[in-house]
Scaffold this motif. Structure first.
Motif, PDB file in Angstrom:
ATOM      1  N   UNK A  11       0.820  -1.205   0.000  1.00  0.00           N
ATOM      2  CA  UNK A  11       0.000   0.000   0.000  1.00  0.00           C
ATOM      3  C   UNK A  11       0.856   1.257   0.000  1.00  0.00           C
ATOM      4  N   UNK A  12       1.939   1.263   0.799  1.00  0.00           N
ATOM      5  CA  UNK A  12       2.817   2.435   0.854  1.00  0.00           C
ATOM      6  C   UNK A  12       3.483   2.696  -0.494  1.00  0.00           C
ATOM      7  N   UNK A  13       4.068   1.646  -1.073  1.00  0.00           N
ATOM      8  CA  UNK A  13       4.751   1.816  -2.359  1.00  0.00           C
ATOM      9  C   UNK A  13       3.773   2.268  -3.435  1.00  0.00           C
ATOM     10  N   UNK A  14       2.584   1.698  -3.427  1.00  0.00           N
ATOM     11  CA  UNK A  14       1.527   2.054  -4.373  1.00  0.00           C
ATOM     12  C   UNK A  14       1.177   3.537  -4.231  1.00  0.00           C
ATOM     13  N   UNK A  15       0.898   3.981  -3.010  1.00  0.00           N
ATOM     14  CA  UNK A  15       0.419   5.342  -2.794  1.00  0.00           C
ATOM     15  C   UNK A  15       1.462   6.411  -3.007  1.00  0.00           C
ATOM     16  N   UNK A  16       2.705   6.131  -2.592  1.00  0.00           N
ATOM     17  CA  UNK A  16       3.758   7.144  -2.659  1.00  0.00           C
ATOM     18  C   UNK A  16       4.110   7.490  -4.101  1.00  0.00           C
ATOM     19  N   UNK A  17       3.994   6.524  -4.999  1.00  0.00           N
ATOM     20  CA  UNK A  17       4.507   6.704  -6.362  1.00  0.00           C
ATOM     21  C   UNK A  17       3.490   7.285  -7.340  1.00  0.00           C
ATOM     22  N   UNK A  18       2.218   7.358  -6.978  1.00  0.00           N
ATOM     23  CA  UNK A  18       1.161   7.619  -7.950  1.00  0.00           C
ATOM     24  C   UNK A  18       1.325   8.930  -8.711  1.00  0.00           C
ATOM     25  N   UNK A  19       1.495  10.043  -7.998  1.00  0.00           N
ATOM     26  CA  UNK A  19       1.545  11.346  -8.671  1.00  0.00           C
ATOM     27  C   UNK A  19       2.804  11.459  -9.525  1.00  0.00           C
ATOM     28  N   UNK A  20       3.951  11.035  -8.974  1.00  0.00           N
ATOM     29  CA  UNK A  20       5.196  11.098  -9.738  1.00  0.00           C
ATOM     30  C   UNK A  20       5.110  10.226 -10.988  1.00  0.00           C
ATOM     31  N   UNK A  21       4.526   9.035 -10.854  1.00  0.00           N
ATOM     32  CA  UNK A  21       4.391   8.148 -12.015  1.00  0.00           C
ATOM     33  C   UNK A  21       3.440   8.735 -13.042  1.00  0.00           C
TER      34      UNK A  21
ATOM     35  N   UNK B  14       9.675 -14.545   5.113  1.00  0.00           N
ATOM     36  CA  UNK B  14       8.961 -13.261   5.201  1.00  0.00           C
ATOM     37  C   UNK B  14       9.718 -12.084   4.594  1.00  0.00           C
ATOM     38  N   UNK B  15      11.049 -12.046   4.743  1.00  0.00           N
ATOM     39  CA  UNK B  15      11.819 -10.912   4.224  1.00  0.00           C
ATOM     40  C   UNK B  15      11.685 -10.807   2.712  1.00  0.00           C
ATOM     41  N   UNK B  16      11.876 -11.917   2.025  1.00  0.00           N
ATOM     42  CA  UNK B  16      11.761 -11.908   0.564  1.00  0.00           C
ATOM     43  C   UNK B  16      10.340 -11.537   0.150  1.00  0.00           C
ATOM     44  N   UNK B  17       9.358 -12.078   0.858  1.00  0.00           N
ATOM     45  CA  UNK B  17       7.967 -11.782   0.516  1.00  0.00           C
ATOM     46  C   UNK B  17       7.661 -10.292   0.681  1.00  0.00           C
ATOM     47  N   UNK B  18       8.118  -9.698   1.770  1.00  0.00           N
ATOM     48  CA  UNK B  18       7.842  -8.277   1.992  1.00  0.00           C
ATOM     49  C   UNK B  18       8.527  -7.390   0.958  1.00  0.00           C
ATOM     50  N   UNK B  19       9.754  -7.733   0.598  1.00  0.00           N
ATOM     51  CA  UNK B  19      10.451  -6.963  -0.456  1.00  0.00           C
ATOM     52  C   UNK B  19       9.705  -7.110  -1.781  1.00  0.00           C
ATOM     53  N   UNK B  20       9.273  -8.328  -2.078  1.00  0.00           N
ATOM     54  CA  UNK B  20       8.548  -8.564  -3.329  1.00  0.00           C
ATOM     55  C   UNK B  20       7.227  -7.804  -3.358  1.00  0.00           C
ATOM     56  N   UNK B  21       6.555  -7.702  -2.222  1.00  0.00           N
ATOM     57  CA  UNK B  21       5.294  -6.956  -2.171  1.00  0.00           C
ATOM     58  C   UNK B  21       5.533  -5.466  -2.394  1.00  0.00           C
ATOM     59  N   UNK B  22       6.651  -4.949  -1.905  1.00  0.00           N
ATOM     60  CA  UNK B  22       6.996  -3.550  -2.188  1.00  0.00           C
ATOM     61  C   UNK B  22       7.221  -3.364  -3.689  1.00  0.00           C
ATOM     62  N   UNK B  23       7.896  -4.326  -4.315  1.00  0.00           N
ATOM     63  CA  UNK B  23       8.108  -4.265  -5.770  1.00  0.00           C
ATOM     64  C   UNK B  23       6.760  -4.285  -6.493  1.00  0.00           C
ATOM     65  N   UNK B  24       5.835  -5.137  -6.055  1.00  0.00           N
ATOM     66  CA  UNK B  24       4.498  -5.150  -6.643  1.00  0.00           C
ATOM     67  C   UNK B  24       3.816  -3.794  -6.494  1.00  0.00           C
ATOM     68  N   UNK B  25       3.949  -3.187  -5.313  1.00  0.00           N
ATOM     69  CA  UNK B  25       3.347  -1.872  -5.081  1.00  0.00           C
ATOM     70  C   UNK B  25       3.928  -0.809  -5.990  1.00  0.00           C
ATOM     71  N   UNK B  26       5.242  -0.862  -6.205  1.00  0.00           N
ATOM     72  CA  UNK B  26       5.875   0.091  -7.123  1.00  0.00           C
ATOM     73  C   UNK B  26       5.329  -0.087  -8.541  1.00  0.00           C
ATOM     74  N   UNK B  27       5.156  -1.340  -8.954  1.00  0.00           N
ATOM     75  CA  UNK B  27       4.588  -1.591 -10.275  1.00  0.00           C
ATOM     76  C   UNK B  27       3.178  -1.064 -10.399  1.00  0.00           C
ATOM     77  N   UNK B  28       2.350  -1.279  -9.361  1.00  0.00           N
ATOM     78  CA  UNK B  28       0.986  -0.758  -9.378  1.00  0.00           C
ATOM     79  C   UNK B  28       0.981   0.764  -9.414  1.00  0.00           C
ATOM     80  N   UNK B  29       1.871   1.373  -8.634  1.00  0.00           N
ATOM     81  CA  UNK B  29       1.945   2.832  -8.632  1.00  0.00           C
ATOM     82  C   UNK B  29       2.356   3.400  -9.976  1.00  0.00           C
ATOM     83  N   UNK B  30       3.191   2.656 -10.724  1.00  0.00           N
ATOM     84  CA  UNK B  30       3.602   3.104 -12.052  1.00  0.00           C
ATOM     85  C   UNK B  30       2.497   2.960 -13.085  1.00  0.00           C
ATOM     86  N   UNK B  31       1.764   1.839 -13.049  1.00  0.00           N
ATOM     87  CA  UNK B  31       0.809   1.571 -14.136  1.00  0.00           C
ATOM     88  C   UNK B  31      -0.550   2.243 -13.932  1.00  0.00           C
ATOM     89  N   UNK B  32      -1.000   2.402 -12.688  1.00  0.00           N
ATOM     90  CA  UNK B  32      -2.364   2.878 -12.453  1.00  0.00           C
ATOM     91  C   UNK B  32      -2.647   4.271 -13.020  1.00  0.00           C
TER      92      UNK B  32
END
Length: 489
Positions: A60-70, A103-121
Motif C-alpha cells: 500500500x505504501x509503495x503504491x500510494x507514494x509513487x502515484x503522482x510522480x508516475x 517473510x523478508x523476501x515476501x515483503x520486499x517482493x510486495x513492495x516491488x508489486x506496489x511500485x509496479x501498481x503505482x507506475x501503471x495505475x
C-alpha cells in the motif's frame, strides 16, 4: 488518434480499454485478495504478526507514494512506456512473492508489486483522458468503476477458492503467480494495440543547446513522496506505538512545502508535477475531496465484516468472502449504467449514489442489531451490502468523470495520480480508525456491538462526503444561473 467520436466507441478505443483495465484489475485485486490468504501465508513461511503486516503495508505504501510522480512521468515520457514498465515491475514482484521462501523476501517482493501498481495505475487514467471524450469517456470510466467494484468483491472469493482447490501451500502462492501470465499478455498486447502517440511524451522543452529535455521537477517529486509516506505510514504500521502518529503533522508540513515549491516552480517558468491552478477548478477540487473522504469510509466495510463473520460468527474465509459478491456485481452494473448517462445528470448522480451507499451501511448496521437480538439471518447482509455496492457504482465512476472533465490532457496522468493518492491515503486512515473502533468496543460489548460501532463511523464519513457533493452541486447550479445556462449539474 485523430478526431474520435464522442458517442460511439471505436475499435481502437476498445483495444486501449482491454490493455489498460486488465492490469489495473490485477493491481487492485492484489489489495483485497491478501486479507483472505494471510493466515495460510503466515503458517507457510513462519512469519510473525508484525512481519506479515508488511505484506499489506509495504504494498500500500509503495503504491500510494509513487502515484503522482508516475502520473507526471507518463505525461512527460509517454504513458504507454510507463505502463509497460509498471506492468513488468508488477509481474516481477508477483513472481517473487509467489515463490518467496521467507517473510523478508515476501515483503520486499510486495513492495516491488506496489511500485509496479503505482507506475501503471495513473497511466490508465491518463489514457482514458487522452483518448476518450464526451459520452464515450463516461462509459470508459464506467468500465473503470466496474473494475474497482469487482476487484474489491471478488478478491476474497478468489483467494478462498484458490486455497480450497490448491491447498494451504500453493493456494496463497497461486494468488500471486496468477498475475504473471496475465501481465505478460498485457505487455505484448500493449506493444501492438496502444497508439503510437501513447509512447510519446507531451511535456518536453528545449535547453540552451536546442536539445529536448523533460521538465520532471525532481524536488517536487521528493517532497511529495516523503510527505505522502509520512502521512500514510502511521496508519499502516500501528504496532510501533503512539509516537509514530507524530509523523502525521510532519508529513502534512512536508506536503505544504511541496505546494509552496510547486507554485514557486511554476512562477519561474517550470512545468510542475501538478498544476496548482487545477485546485481552483471547482469540478476538480470538490471531486477530489469527495473521493478522498468517501474512501476514508467505504473500504473499511469489508475489513470489519470479515472480522465479524470469521472471528465473531465462525464463518470460513470463503463464506465470508461470498457476502461481498452481490455488492461487487451491483457496483459493476451500476458503474456501467452510470457511465452512459453521467453527462446528462452530472453531480446529481454522484450525490444520489452517496445517499444510496449510506442507506446500505445503515441497513447493514440495523441488520446486525436484529441478528444479535432476534436471530434474523445474517445472510441478509447480501442484500444490504448489495445496496452499498449499488451506491458505490453510481458515485465513484461518475465522480471521476466529472472531476477530470476540465483537466488539460498534458496533466491527465498527474491529476489522476492526485485523485488516486487521495484514495490510498483515505483508505489507510479509514481502515486504521474503523479497526481501532472495532477492537476498542469488541472486548467490552462483543462482536455485534463492535461492527455496529464501525458501521456508525463509516456512515458519519459518508455523510461528510455527501455534504461535499451537495455543496458542489449547489455551487454548480448557482454558477449556471449567473451565466444564464440551463441548471443541469
Amino acid at each position: 488518434m485523430g478526431n474520435v467520436s464522442e458517442t460511439v466507441m471505436t475499435a481502437e478505443q476498445r483495444k486501449i480499454l482491454a490493455v489498460m483495465l486488465v492490469p489495473m484489475f490485477m493491481s487492485l485485486l492484489s489489495v483485497s485478495i491478501v486479507n483472505v490468504i494471510l493466515p495460510d501465508m503466515q503458517r507457510s513461511i513462519g512469519a510473525s504478526n508484525s512481519a506479515i503486516q508488511w505484506v499489506l503495508s509495504g504494498y500500500t505504501l509503495a503504491f500510494g507514494v509513487l502515484l503522482v510522480a508516475a502520473g507526471r512521468a507518463g505525461d512527460l515520457f509517454g504513458r504507454g512506456r510507463l505502463f509497460v514498465i509498471g506492468v513488468s515491475v508488477f509481474a516481477l514482484g508477483s513472481l517473487i512473492s509467489g515463490l518467496s521462501p521467507d517473510p523478508l523476501v515476501l515483503n520486499i517482493a510486495r513492495v516491488v508489486m506496489g511500485l509496479g501498481s503505482g507506475l501503471l495505475s495513473p497511466q490508465g487514467v491518463g489514457m482514458l483522458q487522452q483518448y476518450f471524450h464526451g459520452q464515450v469517456r463516461g462509459r470508459a470510466f464506467g468500465m473503470f468503476g466496474t473494475i474497482v467494484g469487482v476487484s474489491v468483491g471478488i478478491g476474497p472469493v478468489l483467494g478462498g477458492g484458490l486455497i480450497a482447490v490448491l491447498g494451504d501451500e500453493w493456494g496463497w502462492r497461486s494468488a500471486f503467480l496468477i498475475n504473471v501470465p496475465i501481465a505478460l499478455a498485457a505487455i505484448i498486447l500493449g506493444r501492438f494495440w496502444l497508439p503510437r502517440s501513447a509512447w510519446v511524451g507531451a511535456g518536453t522543452d528545449s535547453d540552451s543547446h536546442g536539445r529536448r529535455r523533460a521538465d520532471f521537477d525532481p524536488v517536487g517529486l521528493v517532497l511529495l513522496g516523503v510527505g505522502t509516506l509520512l502521512v500514510m505510514l502511521p496508519f499502516l504500521e500501528r504496532s510501533a506505538g503512539a509516537w509514530i502518529y507524530a509523523l502525521v503533522p510532519v508529513g502534512v508540513a512536508v506536503v505544504w512545502l511541496w505546494v509552496r515549491w510547486e507554485n514557486r516552480y511554476s512562477r519561474r517558468g517550470g512545468s510542475p508535477m501538478v498544476d496548482m491552478q487545477l485546485f481552483r477548478t471547482r469540478s476538480f477540487a470538490y471531486g477530489a475531496s469527495l473521493t478522498s473522504m468517501y474512501f476514508v469510509g467505504m473500504p473499511g466495510i469489508w475489513v470489519i465484516v470479515a472480522l465479524y463473520l470469521q472471528n465473531g460468527l465462525g464463518f470460513p474465509a470463503l463464506h465470508a468472502g461470498l457476502v461481498g459478491l452481490p455488492s461487487a456485481l451491483l457496483s459493476a452494473i451500476a458503474a456501467q449504467a452510470a457511465g452512459r448517462v453521467v453527462l446528462t445528470f452530472g453531480r446529481k448522480m454522484v450525490v444520489l449514489g452517496v445517499a444510496i451507499g449510506l442507506t446500505g451501511v445503515v441497513a447493514s448496521a440495523l441488520l446486525v442489531v436484529a441478528h444479535e437480538a432476534w436471530g434474523i439471518s445474517i445472510w441478509w447482509l447480501l442484500l444490504t451490502l448489495g445496496v452499498t455496492g449499488l451506491g458505490q457504482g453510481m458515485a465513484i465512476s461518475p465522480n471521476q468523470t466529472l472531476t477530470l472533465a476540465e483537466v488539460p490532457v498534458e496533466y491527465a496522468g498527474s491529476s489522476g495520480g492526485v485523485m488516486q493518492t487521495g484514495q490510498r491515503v483515505g483508505t489507510a486512515i479509514g481502515i486504521a480508525i474503523v479497526t481501532a473502533v472495532f477492537f476498542v468496543v469488541q472486548p467490552v460489548a462483543g462482536y455485534g456491538a463492535a461492527i455496529v460501532a464501525g458501521f456508525g463511523f463509516i456512515a458519519l464519513v459518508i455523510v461528510f462526503a455527501g455534504i461535499i457533493g451537495l455543496v458542489d452541486l449547489a455551487r454548480g447550479r448557482a454558477k449556471a444561473r449567473q451565466e444564464g445556462q440551463p441548471v443541469r449539474s
